[in-house]
Structure formats: structure tokens, C-alpha cells
Enzyme design. Structure first.
Site, mmCIF file in Angstrom:
data_model
loop_
_atom_site.group_PDB
_atom_site.id
_atom_site.type_symbol
_atom_site.label_atom_id
_atom_site.label_comp_id
_atom_site.label_asym_id
_atom_site.label_seq_id
_atom_site.Cartn_x
_atom_site.Cartn_y
_atom_site.Cartn_z
ATOM 1 N N GLY A 22 0.778 -1.236 0.000
ATOM 2 C CA GLY A 22 0.000 0.000 0.000
ATOM 3 C C GLY A 22 0.803 1.276 0.000
ATOM 4 O O GLY A 22 0.298 2.340 0.362
ATOM 5 N N LYS A 72 5.132 17.090 -5.272
ATOM 6 C CA LYS A 72 5.353 17.434 -3.866
ATOM 7 C C LYS A 72 6.295 18.626 -3.706
ATOM 8 O O LYS A 72 6.034 19.538 -2.921
ATOM 9 C CB LYS A 72 5.888 16.217 -3.107
ATOM 10 C CG LYS A 72 4.859 15.101 -2.945
ATOM 11 C CD LYS A 72 5.453 13.880 -2.245
ATOM 12 C CE LYS A 72 4.399 12.799 -2.035
ATOM 13 N NZ LYS A 72 4.928 11.598 -1.363
ATOM 14 N N GLU A 78 1.209 4.728 -5.484
ATOM 15 C CA GLU A 78 -0.013 5.179 -6.130
ATOM 16 C C GLU A 78 -0.595 3.976 -6.900
ATOM 17 O O GLU A 78 0.113 2.983 -7.144
ATOM 18 C CB GLU A 78 0.303 6.321 -7.112
ATOM 19 C CG GLU A 78 0.825 7.586 -6.470
ATOM 20 C CD GLU A 78 -0.254 8.360 -5.721
ATOM 21 O OE1 GLU A 78 -1.453 8.078 -5.923
ATOM 22 O OE2 GLU A 78 0.101 9.244 -4.904
#
Length: 819
Positions: free
Chosen positions: A665, A683, A668
Site C-alpha cells: 500500500g 510534492k 499510487e
């Protein structure tokens, strides 16, 4: 002597009338009991008269239903031995009523005088039935005909009382009769020619006050279906509180501004005689209720209550020809008065360029006709514009005697409304400072009442209504955290977090009235009760529900979702975004979202865009707000890439390590956004913008490490391409290892006198670097500023994972509530 009045809900049916009788019989004092018509009867009588005027023979059906209702009530109340005379009276009254309606039918005309005569039958019938019931219980009660005792002028529909004559008639009649209980119909009266008149809808309260004033009663009790007056309408505000004590002036203000518990004219007669008036509950007679008396500086909240009037039209008279010319206001109000139009609220600009008044919407068309006619010459000369009429408005009012001694009340009021996107169209405050009124859109009235009640009465908690888009891995963790912390937040932060809408890509679910989404079973509720997901409908529902303190929580990576932020922010709905697309879109769009949030008193928060749960953006904002200037930012911003390069040692395929990261997890949905550097570019772009720079994505240099073939085709094709180029990844690893360095994907923003640059790329990190000992999925951000020029301010911690990302989103949600 005391006077008791029972309203329509109290005498709605036989069962309720028995409760009324029990209350009356429990009193040992001499009393006058005033009653309204049985529930719904007055409206039905008006309907019958209107149908007859329209030559619609169904008025006869209405009368038959009414007759049956009264006959059934009498039969249910009275023993068989007492029924005959009462049933005969009912039959006789309806024969007379039918004859009147027949006349209206043939004449095709329903005058106000005839209308009063028709609707008077409601109180006449109910009062005689209740009198017969009390008599069947061996109560020595005398029926009084209010038409013979309360004398008025001939203003049918809303007659003015002649108090001098009325007082004498009531006193003389009561003194002549040796009875302990008198029962009288409310609402009805008569003029000097003995024609039946009425005192206006709600006039039974007024009737009771007239009796109380005439007899100098010890008290007046108004019995209804609520336990006193409330701080707000409990149908709209579940946390509305009962008002223990209120002054006559406050009660008049609240009743004028829509509080239906007491009819506005009721207060004046009892106020003149200083008669305490109680509002009590027929269905909970032991409840304390509310006392209305002369004490003005009572203990309690600064604001006593919140009330509203709906169906309001705003009339604006404007024109440059008004400036400096006296008499415009006088002519405006004379025109409205000549048409019997009541003005609810008045405000005028100091420039004298405009006058704004509020009236009932039902009077708006007539108002425009008379005002435009009055100013016909000035309109033709373009000195004044035709009257502007705006409908679909309401008036909301704060009422309280103590407001005048506490500055800042109006500021708190308008700040609370503004923070929830409620636009104020007009404002009025009396010189007594007992009332602050504002005209707002009718669509916002329920929300406004709740917002103000929360601001002035609910010190217990603030409610936050959140709508979550994306309830997959991160969204599911978020819901679990909300469930875990709800009780803590309410106890320690006075914050009630209410999940009122959730959605995934297939279904959406909203909390209905009185039922929140069950956070223990949200998956089942969404699956079984959810409707097909439509983003436009999801957004429309948020706007339509118009809850106070609403927040959209975007836990997706969907571009279409990012496009709805603008629509919601402009409706004062705050946005908490895990989705990076909006903040990393064009600078123009990013700036527009920031401006919208500021303009509409909402928040646009996206802390998790950069460091998951790490306080990266928050720290940067604190630096800037305190006056510091950022000179350089160096960061490892991808938990995914850090995980990958921390776990790749060339002993197993690079593709296998990437797949592990995806399975756990950290990536993306499409891992290429991470490995290709796009995510890191977004970012560092967001950080640069938050540092005050107007950068675009194309201004950032991306020194990527993936072979070009990896970007072609599907995600499956991507994994195949990585396996094919395993030698390339081994070479990268061994080159760094040969220098005793580690591989890190680093982002950098530099703000120097020579220029502002930003870049991302794979770098060799030596052992003395802050980046070297960065393990697992951790992120690190180094802020070099004027205050931290050599030793940077460091933010370090887990930068990926569903739990930490959800916690970062949750923190932003709480920030919305704390503003």
C-alpha cells in the site's frame, strides 16, 4: 383568578381534550379557560369558504367531514346520557354554516366579514363540546360567548379591540355569575353592530390575554404542545434549550420574529398589568415551562433566543435623485401603508442612495405596483429606479435584553454566518440593542439558525459534517480513526465529527435526517443502501444539504474530483485533500482555490499531499507566518521510492521490490507516478508554492532513472519492462555501493539571489548525509531558512502507508474545526 388558554394541538381530538379537562379540574382557583378550534378545523373552514366562492361544490364534502369530526369527538367524550343536546347543537351549527357557504356559492363572493363568520364556528363548536364534557364530569362550568364580551372595530380578519368597553363587559359578566370555572371560545369577537369579527390567526392567545388583563388575573397560562419557549425551533435545532424565564420585551421580539409559541399581540395586555404569563405543555403538565414577566436582567445566556420569519421579499428603492432630497422615505412608507402592507425590517444606507425594506412575500407584487405608481414621475426622469423586488428570503433575529451590555454580539453573529458561507442581504438593529436582525436567502435559514445556536448556546460541542470521497484503503482507515476518536474529541475538544456522506467509485451513501452513517457497519450500509455513484450528484447533495461546518474530504487520486473543489469552496464548504492534483495543477488554478477559500471563509488543506501524516506543510506555513524566509528545501519525499531503494540490493529483481511496495500500500495505483518522479515533482512543487514561489511543473527538472520503455503500455507492461531492464537497475545500485553510498530519490528547491530552481532525481547519498539513515518508507524534509542557515529544521518520519496518511487527513479535518 387565573386564565388558561389551550391551543389547537391541545384540543385536537377527544384524547387530548381529556388531558385538558384533567388540568382544568386539578386547579382549585377560580379560572377562565379559553380554547381554540379543534386541530385543523380553522384551515378546513377557510378552505370550504374559498371553494364555495369558486363555485366548487366540494365545499359540501369539506363541511360533511368537519361535521363528522365534531360529532365523533362529542360521542367519544360524552356518556350516552349527555350526548343528545350536544349532538343537536352540532347539527344546528353546521346547518347554519352550510347556509352561509351556500350563499357564498351563489353570490361567488367571500367578503372578509363573511369569512370571519365562517371561521368563527371552529371556536364556537370546540368550546361548547368541551363545556358539555366538563359538565358531564359534574364540573360547575359556565360557557361565555366571547362575541358578546370582546368588542372591536369592523376591521374584519384582524379587528382592533375596544378595551374600555371590553373590560367593563368582562368584569360585569364574571362578577354577576357565581361560578368557579368559565369556558370561552378564543379568536372571536364582535363589532358595535354585533357582526362577528376575529382577532387574527393565533388570536386565541390574545383572547386569553384580554380576559386576564380585564380581570387583573394572578397569572395567564398558555398551554400548547411544547414545554415552554425554546432558544430556537426544536424542529430545526435538536439541541434547542428551554428558556426558563424571559421578559415581556424579549417575548414580543421573539414572537414577532416567527416564534409561534405565543401570538405577538398577546404580550401587551398582560405587560400593562404586569401579569406573569406561563407557557406550558398540555402533554407534559409537570414540566416547568417558561414564565414571561417584567424581569429584564435575568440570569442566563447573553442571547435569549433565535427566531426567524420565512417567505420574505426584499424591496429596494434606489436612485441618485434621492440623495439630499427629504421626503423619499415618507412617501415610500405612506405608499406601503396605503396598501396595508406591513414592513418587517428597514435599513437605509448613509449615502441616502437607497432604502431597503423587507415585507411578506405575499405583499411583494402589490408593493411594487403602489411604489412604482407613487414614484412614477421620478422613475420617468431616471431619478429613481423602479422598485427592485427580491423574493426567496428570510429574516433571522437574535433576541436578548442582555445584549446591550455586551459588545461584540453582532460581530460574533456575522462572523458565524460568514464562516458558513451565509450571505447577509440586509441588517437592522434597534436602538434598544435587544434585537439584531438580518435578511438572508431562504435556502440558508435552517443552516443559519443552527450556526447561530451553536455560536451562542452550544458550549457543549461544535459539529463538523464531513463527506468522504474515496473509502478504499486510506479512506477506510480514516473512518476507523474517526470512530475510535469520536468520544475523545467530543469530551476533550468539544467537537462532534459527524460522517454525513461517503462514496467509492461505485456507490455513494448519505446520512438521512436523524440517522448518521454507522461507522461500525459503513461497508454494509454503503453496499446495501448506497445509490450509484455520480460525482455531480454527490457534490449537489453536499450543497443541497447545506449543513453547517461542512467539509469535503478527498481521499482519491482522481482528476475529476479535484475539479469540483472550486464549486464547493464557493459554497463555503471546506476541502481537505489527500489528492495532489489540484495543488499541483497550474499556479493560476492553485491560487484561485486559495483565493476562493479565503473569500468564502472556508479552508483548503492538503497536508498529506507531501508527507502523508508528517507536519511538513504546517511547519513550512508556521515558518513563513513567523516572518522567516526559506532559502532551500532538500527532501526525500517518496515513501515508495525510499522503501524500494532501502530494500533493493540487486539480489532479487527490482520489479519484485516494487511489487512488494505496491502490495503493502505504499505506491499510487499506477506505480510509475512514484518511480517516474511525477509524484515527487508534485510534492516539491507544492512546497515551493507554499514557500511563496509561483512555479509550474515544467519549471522542475526531473532526472529520472527508469528506462523509457517502462512508461509504455499498462501497469502489467511496466512490470515486464522492469524485469527486462534488470541489468540497468543493478548498475545503478552497484555504482552507488562502490562509493559507499546509498541511492535516494531527492527533491530540491533553491531560493537564491541568482534565481529559483527545483529538481528531482536519483542521487548517491554518503554516510554523513541526513538522508543516509533513512529507513523503510520514511520521508525527510530539510528546511534551510534565514533562521536555520547552517543546521536545517528537520521533519522526519513515515511518509507512506494507509494509517499515517489517514491520520494526516484526520488532522486536517480537526484543523477545519479549530478555526
Amino acid at each position: 383568578m387565573k386564565v388558561l388558554k389551550f391551543g389547537g394541538s391541545s384540543v385536537a381530538n377527544a384524547e387530548n381534550i381529556q388531558k385538558v379537562a384533567a388540568i382544568v379540574m386539578s386547579n382549585s382557583e377560580q379560572q377562565v379557560v379559553v380554547v381554540s378550534a379543534l386541530g385543523g378545523v380553522t384551515d378546513a373552514l377557510i378552505k370550504a369558504g374559498t371553494l364555495a366562492e369558486q363555485t366548487d361544490e366540494t365545499y359540501k364534502d369539506v363541511l360533511k367531514e368537519l361535521e363528522k369530526k365534531h360529532l365523533d369527538t362529542a360521542r367519544a367524550l360524552l356518556p350516552v346520557t349527555h350526548q343528545s343536546s350536544c349532538l343537536s347543537m352540532i347539527k344546528q351549527q353546521f346547518n347554519e354554516l352550510e347556509e352561509i357557504c351556500n350563499s357564498v356559492f351563489y353570490l361567488k363572493e367571500l367578503s372578509l366579514r363573511t369569512r370571519d363568520r365562517i371561521i368563527s364556528f371552529g371556536e364556537l363548536l370546540s368550546s361548547k363540546i368541551i363545556t358539555a364534557f366538563l359538565q358531564s364530569k359534574h364540573v360547575d362550568v359556565e360557557w361565555l360567548d366571547s362575541r358578546k364580551l370582546i368588542k372591536t372595530n369592523s376591521s374584519f380578519g384582524f379587528a382592533a379591540v375596544n378595551f374600555e368597553t371590553t373590560n367593563q363587559l368582562i368584569i360585569t359578566t364574571i362578577q354577576a355569575l357565581d361560578k368557579n370555572i368559565f369556558l370561552a371560545p378564543g379568536f372571536i369577537s364582535s363589532d358595535n353592530n354585533n357582526n362577528t369579527t376575529t382577532l387574527g390567526r393565533g388570536g386565541s392567545d390574545y383572547t386569553a390575554a384580554i380576559y386576564a388583563s380585564s380581570l387583573n388575573a394572578a397569572s395567564l397560562e398558555i398551554w400548547t404542545d411544547v414545554s415552554g419557549m425554546m432558544t430556537a425551533d426544536p424542529r430545526w435545532v435538536p439541541n434547542a434549550k428551554p428558556i426558563e424565564r424571559i421578559s415581556y420585551q424579549e417575548a414580543m421580539e421573539l414572537s414577532h420574529f416567527g416564534a409561534k409559541v405565543v401570538y405577538p399581540p398577546t404580550i401587551q395586555p398582560v405587560r400593562q398589568k404586569n401579569i406573569p404569563t406561563w407557557v406550558k405543555n398540555t402533554f407534559a403538565p409537570n414540566d416547568a415551562g417558561t414564565v414571561i414577566d417584567s424581569i429584564t436582567q435575568h440570569d442566563g445566556d447573553i442571547v435569549t433566543g433565535i427566531s426567524s420569519i420565512n417567505a420574505i421579499a426584499v424591496l429596494s428603492l434606489e436612485g441618485s435623485g434621492m440623495i439630499g432630497i427629504p421626503g423619499f422615505s415618507k412617501r415610500l412608507f405612506e405608499a406601503l401603508a396605503s396598501a396595508n402592507i406591513n414592513v418587517v425590517l428597514i435599513t437605509q444606507s448613509s449615502s441616502e442612495h437607497s432604502i431597503c425594506v423587507a415585507v411578506n412575500t405575499s405583499d411583494a407584487i402589490k408593493a411594487k405596483e403602489v411604489v412604482d405608481s407613487t414614484f412614477e414621475v421620478e422613475i420617468a426622469q431616471a431619478k429613481v429606479e423602479p422598485l427592485k423586488v427580491e423574493t426567496e428570503h428570510s429574516v433571522i433575529a437574535l433576541v436578548g435584553d442582555k445584549m446591550k451590555s455586551h459588545p461584540g454580539i453582532s460581530g460574533r453573529m456575522f462572523d458565524a454566518l460568514g464562516r458558513n458561507g451565509i450571505n447577509v442581504r440586509a441588517i437592522a438593529q434597534g436602538s434598544s440593542e435587544r434585537n439584531i436582525s438580518a435578511v438572508i436567502a431562504h435556502a440558508d435559514i435552517k443552516k443559519a439558525v443552527n450556526v447561530l445556536h451553536e455560536a451562542f448556546f452550544e458550549n457543549v460541542y461544535k459539529q463538523l459534517n464531513i463527506f468522504i470521497l474515496g473509502v478504499g484503503n486510506v479512506g477506510g482507515k480514516l473512518l476507523g480513526q474517526v470512530l475510535q476518536q469520536q468520544a475523545f474529541l467530543q469530551e476533550h475538544l468539544n467537537l462532534q465529527v459527524r460522517v454525513t456522506g461517503i462514496a467509492n467509485s461505485r456507490k455513494m451513501l448519505f446520512a438521512d435526517n436523524g440517522h448518521d452513517i454507522d461507522l461500525k457497519q459503513w461497508k454494509e450500509e454503503l453496499s446495501e443502501q448506497g445509490e450509484p455513484m455520480q460525482l455531480s450528484k454527490f457534490v449537489e447533495t453536499i450543497i443541497q444539504k447545506n449543513f453547517r461546518n461542512s467539509v469535503l474530504v478527498d481521499v482519491t487520486a482522481n482528476e475529476d474530483v479535484a475539479k469540483v473543489y472550486e464549486q464547493l469552496l464557493s459554497k463555503a464548504v471546506s476541502v481537505v485533500a489527500c489528492n495532489k492534483i489540484a495543488a499541483s495543477a497550474s499556479y493560476t488554478h492553485y491560487s484561485e482555490l486559495k483565493s476562493l477559500a479565503k473569500e468564502y471563509n472556508a479552508l483548503f488543506l492538503f497536508e498529506t499531499n507531501v508527507g502523508a501524516g508528517l507536519p511538513v506543510i504546517g511547519t513550512l506555513n508556521d515558518l513563513r507566518r513567523s516572518g522567516d524566509v526559506v532559502t532551500k528545501i532538500q527532501a526525500v519525499l517518496s515513501g515508495t521510492l525510499n522503501f524500494v531503494f532501502n530494500n533493493y540490493d540487486a539480489t532479487r529483481p527490482f520489479a519484485e521490490v516494487v511489487k512488494q511496495a505496491q502490495d503493502e500500500g505504499y505506491t499510487e495505483p499506477d506505480p510509475r507516478l512514484d518511480l517516474g518522479g511525477t509524484d515527487v515533482m508534485r510534492k516539491i512543487l507544492i512546497l515551493a508554492r507554499e514557500a511563496g514561489e509561483q512555479l509550474e511543473m515544467e519549471d522542475i527538472t526531473n532526472n529520472g532513472f527508469l528506462p523509457e520503455e517502462c512508461f509504455k503500455g499498462s501497469v502489467d507492461d511496466f512490470y515486464k519492462a522492469m524485469l527486462k531492464h534488470e541489468d540497468h537497475f543493478k548498475k545503478l545500485y552497484k555504482a552507488a555501493a562502490s562509493e559507499n553510498c546509498k541511492l535516494k530519490f531527492v527533491a530540491e528547491f533553491i531560493n537564491s539571489p541568482e534565481g529559483k530552481t527545483a529538481n528531482v532525481g536519483l542521487k548517491h547519498i554518503p554516510a554523513d548525509s541526513d538522508f543516509y539513515h533513512l529507513y523503510g518508507k520514511d520521508n525527510i524534509v530539510l528546511f534551510y531558512t534565514q533562521r536555520y542557515p547552517e543546521q536545517p529544521l528537520v521533519v522526519k518520519g513515515a511518509g507512506a502507508g494507509a494509517d499515517v496518511t489517514a491520520s494526516g487527513v484526520f488532522a486536517d479535518i480537526i484543523r477545519v474545526a479549530r478555526v
